[in-house]
Enzyme design. Structure first.
Site, mmCIF file in Angstrom:
data_model
loop_
_atom_site.group_PDB
_atom_site.id
_atom_site.type_symbol
_atom_site.label_atom_id
_atom_site.label_comp_id
_atom_site.label_asym_id
_atom_site.label_seq_id
_atom_site.Cartn_x
_atom_site.Cartn_y
_atom_site.Cartn_z
ATOM 1 N N ASN A 1 5.950 4.186 -50.098
ATOM 2 C CA ASN A 1 5.131 4.090 -48.883
ATOM 3 C C ASN A 1 4.413 2.754 -48.740
ATOM 4 O O ASN A 1 4.045 2.356 -47.638
ATOM 5 C CB ASN A 1 4.154 5.267 -48.770
ATOM 6 C CG ASN A 1 3.233 5.376 -49.966
ATOM 7 O OD1 ASN A 1 3.509 4.858 -51.048
ATOM 8 N ND2 ASN A 1 2.119 6.067 -49.782
ATOM 9 N N LYS B 1 10.049 -0.567 -61.878
ATOM 10 C CA LYS B 1 10.967 0.350 -61.208
ATOM 11 C C LYS B 1 10.415 0.672 -59.819
ATOM 12 O O LYS B 1 9.413 1.364 -59.688
ATOM 13 C CB LYS B 1 11.125 1.652 -61.997
ATOM 14 C CG LYS B 1 12.179 2.578 -61.376
ATOM 15 C CD LYS B 1 11.623 3.977 -61.199
ATOM 16 C CE LYS B 1 12.575 4.851 -60.402
ATOM 17 N NZ LYS B 1 12.596 4.548 -58.955
ATOM 18 N N GLU C 1 -2.352 6.396 -60.349
ATOM 19 C CA GLU C 1 -2.885 6.521 -58.994
ATOM 20 C C GLU C 1 -2.074 7.624 -58.338
ATOM 21 O O GLU C 1 -0.920 7.419 -57.965
ATOM 22 C CB GLU C 1 -2.761 5.182 -58.259
ATOM 23 C CG GLU C 1 -3.645 5.084 -57.017
ATOM 24 C CD GLU C 1 -2.889 5.428 -55.757
ATOM 25 O OE1 GLU C 1 -3.078 6.580 -55.282
ATOM 26 O OE2 GLU C 1 -2.142 4.592 -55.251
ATOM 27 N N CYS D 1 -1.653 7.977 -49.586
ATOM 28 C CA CYS D 1 -2.445 8.852 -50.461
ATOM 29 C C CYS D 1 -3.914 8.879 -50.052
ATOM 30 O O CYS D 1 -4.645 9.781 -50.458
ATOM 31 C CB CYS D 1 -2.299 8.416 -51.916
ATOM 32 S SG CYS D 1 -2.645 6.674 -52.183
ATOM 33 N N GLU E 1 -7.150 -0.360 -59.599
ATOM 34 C CA GLU E 1 -6.289 -1.448 -59.160
ATOM 35 C C GLU E 1 -7.072 -2.261 -58.146
ATOM 36 O O GLU E 1 -7.685 -1.718 -57.242
ATOM 37 C CB GLU E 1 -5.002 -0.901 -58.547
ATOM 38 C CG GLU E 1 -4.148 -0.155 -59.564
ATOM 39 C CD GLU E 1 -2.804 0.297 -59.007
ATOM 40 O OE1 GLU E 1 -1.801 0.136 -59.717
ATOM 41 O OE2 GLU E 1 -2.773 0.796 -57.871
#
Length: 473
Positions: free
Chosen positions: A142, A165, A240, A274, A452
């Protein structure tokens, strides 16, 4: 695959489809276990040399990447829109956010400070920070550009090396970003790219003793599995995970502001974030007025192919995403909710080949409905009503998730009071978009741990070492 500074092909390939029309927009290799191990070995071998560079030297590569990204901003935004559907306007903003993260952490590389701790007269005690080692980074579809920058940038800034990844739904933008790492002259093995089966790649990363940290953005269910598996090698983790954000509108709020910011925050990326507003609580005395204003705004929202410059709401990433939204809306309506706007797939032939769902507003929603407790990854705004401050705080906190929350009031005392009582890692007061590169992003409870962004973000990639020296008298 980009491993040890080289582009490699694989035995198998994966197709990448445009969710707006189902067209194939590219293919990428599907890696095997041995490819992932090769990437890990490459990162492990590069670690000592990379971490041995000065912070200014590491930052110099990052500045080059940021400059290259600025020059290819439109190409990167278009590629990401093609593979995951987000509107081009929204995607351009995300690319700029990625640039901001790379620049921020390039600057923070020079500010990884330790401590000198007062001790006995014949001792000097220091706490020093050093890079944790090889990092396995797993990013979602997303935010296919910003999430890569938000994980790789702090890692390489402090001296770690990375195996990334990306999501199988959005690997093409990752490929472009790694082309920029290559063009910037990044030393071989510092950053490595592998795409393919999430389970196979994550298992390999988790089982390798050479990988010292995993940084993951995704569902809470997968996050819990990663926690359990990481215990085998006691890795450092940043998780997260999911969210179920409340959006609270008190009767003294600026309703126009609250409506505008709800539309901007709820329907960007078709609600697939999210931190999206999943539960909209409006005080009873202003509910009708709020819903009327929201209805007018949502009716004007343009849905369509993300490449159309007028589009605000693009498609959902795939058909399963649409089915989940349909299930939640159907359940709510069967239990008494009212559809104010939307509530179905678009009927026009224009949208039949894509995974679209109409921007939707529901009222008369209550806590018995799926949408009240399951994370909604779609363009649906359910409206709950409340009477008192105490009641809405209790309802807002009645979730295992604790990522983001928002509330609207012009009462300063209430602002401080409610902010302290909301059990979420992010709280926005009259602000639905509080995230920038310079602030810490992360949740509590089952929304994960670790930060983050901000100066806190770089500490996720270091270990602290006590260094005590006895002085000869």
């Amino acid at each position: 695959m980009f491993i040890n500074g080289k582009w490699l092909s694989g035995k198998k390939e994966m197709e990448v489809k445009n969710p707006a029309n189902g067209d194939i927009v590219g293919t990428v290799p599907r890696v095997e276990k041995e490819d992932v191990n090769e990437a890990i070995d490459s990162a492990h071998e590069a670690f000592n040399t990379w971490s041995g560079l000065s912070s200014k030297e590491r930052a110099s590569y990052m500045y080059k990447v940021a400059e290259l990204m600025r020059g290819r901003k439109e190409e990167l935004a278009r590629t990401a829109t093609l593979e995951m559907g987000k509107s081009l306007k929204d995607m351009n903003g995300e690319v700029q956010m990625a640039i901001d993260y790379i620049q921020w952490f390039a600057e923070e590389a020079q500010r990884v400070y330790g401590e000198t701790v007062p001790s006995k007269a014949n001792k000097v005690v220091n706490v020093i920070k050093q890079p944790v080692g090889v990092v396995g980074a797993i990013t979602p579809w997303n935010f296919p550009v910003a999430m890569i920058a938000r994980k790789i940038a702090p890692a390489i800034a402090v001296g770690c090396t990375v195996v990334l990844k990306p999501s199988s739904n959005s690997p093409l933008s990752a490929k472009l970003i790694f082309e920029m790492f290559e063009e910037a002259g990044m030393p071989s093995g510092v950053v490595n790219l592998v795409s393919g089966s999430a389970g196979e790649i994550s298992d390999t990363l988790l089982n390798s003793s050479k990988v010292k940290k995993i940084s993951f953005t995704g569902s809470t269910e997968v996050g819990k599995e990663l926690m359990a598996e990481s215990a085998k090698t006691v890795k450092k983790l940043s998780l997260e995970l999911g969210g179920h954000a409340p959006y609270i509108v008190f009767e003294d709020a600026d309703l126009d502001l609250a409506v505008d910011q709800l539309v901007a925050g709820k329907f960007r990326c078709a609600g697939q974030t999210c931190v999206s507003m999943n539960r909209v609580y409006v005080q009873e005395s202003v509910k009708d007025e709020f819903v009327q204003k929201l209805e007018e705004k949502v009716k004007d929202v343009k849905m369509g192919d993300g490449l159309d410059p007028e589009t605000f709401v693009g498609p959902l990433v795939n058909e399963s995403g649409v089915k989940k939204v349909e299930e939640q809306v159907t359940d709510a309506v069967q239990k008494g909710a009212k559809v104010v706007v939307g509530g179905q797939r678009p009927q026009s032939e224009t949208f039949q080949k894509g995974s679209f769902y109409e921007p939707t507003v529901l009222t008369e929603v209550d806590e018995t409905m799926l949408i009240s407790y399951e994370e909604t990854f779609g363009p649906v705004a359910p409206i709950f009503s409340f009477k008192t401050e105490e009641e809405v705080i209790s309802k807002a906190n009645s979730t295992p998730f604790g990522l983001a929350s928002y509330f609207y009031t012009n009462d300063l005392s209430r602002g401080h009071r409610v902010a302290q009582q909301l059990d979420f890692g992010i709280v926005g007061l009259n602000d639905s978009l509080p995230i920038t590169a310079s602030v810490p992003f992360g949740g509590i409870k089952e929304s994960g741990f670790g930060k983050e962004g901000g100066h806190q973000g770089i500490d996720e990639y270091v270990v602290e070492k006590l260094f005590s020296t006895q002085i000869k008298q």
